[in-house]
Scaffold this motif. Structure first.
Motif, short mmCIF file in Angstrom:
data_model
loop_
_atom_site.label_atom_id
_atom_site.label_comp_id
_atom_site.label_asym_id
_atom_site.label_seq_id
_atom_site.Cartn_x
_atom_site.Cartn_y
_atom_site.Cartn_z
N GLU A 156 -12.68 6.94 3.13
CA GLU A 156 -13.68 7.23 4.16
C GLU A 156 -14.92 7.86 3.54
OE1 GLU A 156 -11.69 9.76 6.95
OE2 GLU A 156 -10.86 8.08 8.07
N GLN A 157 -14.72 8.77 2.59
CA GLN A 157 -15.85 9.41 1.93
C GLN A 157 -16.61 8.43 1.04
OE1 GLN A 157 -14.17 12.77 -0.12
NE2 GLN A 157 -14.22 14.07 1.71
N TYR B 48 0.84 -1.21 0.00
CA TYR B 48 0.00 0.00 0.00
C TYR B 48 0.87 1.25 0.00
CZ TYR B 48 -3.67 3.25 1.42
OH TYR B 48 -4.55 4.30 1.49
N ALA B 49 1.88 1.28 0.84
CA ALA B 49 2.78 2.44 0.90
C ALA B 49 3.54 2.60 -0.42
CB ALA B 49 3.76 2.28 2.06
N TYR C 180 5.56 5.91 -0.91
CA TYR C 180 5.82 6.16 0.52
C TYR C 180 5.55 7.61 0.92
CZ TYR C 180 8.01 1.65 -0.13
OH TYR C 180 8.24 0.34 -0.45
N ASP C 181 4.69 8.29 0.17
CA ASP C 181 4.34 9.69 0.44
C ASP C 181 3.17 9.71 1.43
OD1 ASP C 181 3.48 12.33 0.47
OD2 ASP C 181 3.29 12.49 -1.71
N LEU C 182 3.45 10.15 2.66
CA LEU C 182 2.42 10.14 3.70
C LEU C 182 1.23 11.03 3.36
CD1 LEU C 182 4.54 10.09 6.97
CD2 LEU C 182 3.35 8.20 5.86
N HIS C 183 1.48 12.15 2.70
CA HIS C 183 0.37 13.02 2.32
C HIS C 183 -0.55 12.32 1.31
CE1 HIS C 183 1.78 16.53 4.47
NE2 HIS C 183 3.00 16.26 4.03
N ILE D 25 -0.88 9.06 0.96
CA ILE D 25 -1.53 7.95 1.68
C ILE D 25 -2.72 8.49 2.48
CG2 ILE D 25 -1.25 6.26 3.52
CD1 ILE D 25 1.68 5.93 2.52
N ALA D 26 -2.51 9.59 3.20
CA ALA D 26 -3.58 10.18 4.00
C ALA D 26 -4.73 10.64 3.10
CB ALA D 26 -3.05 11.34 4.83
#
Length: 60
Positions: A36-37, A17-18, A23-26, A28-29
């Protein structure tokens, strides 16, 4: 050392997944927020807990 196959699978999936997002956390978030939406039925929320009074709390 014991290797748990479930833990190994979770680690593998997390790594894949990362890697999808370099590996970009932004990124991924952002993807997690989109999920969620797209799937609000998968979210769980609980009402906030009220604070407990401690037996040892001092009065002011």
């Amino acid at each position: 050392m014991f290797e748990d196959p479930i833990v190994e699978e979770v680690r593998r999936v997390r790594q894949e997944y990362a890697r999808r997002f370099n590996y970009d956390l932004h990124a991924i978030a952002a993807d997690l927020r989109k999920q969620e939406q797209d799937h609000p039925e998968r979210l769980v929320s609980f009402p906030p807990k009220s604070p407990r009074k401690s037996k040892h709390a001092r009065a002011l």
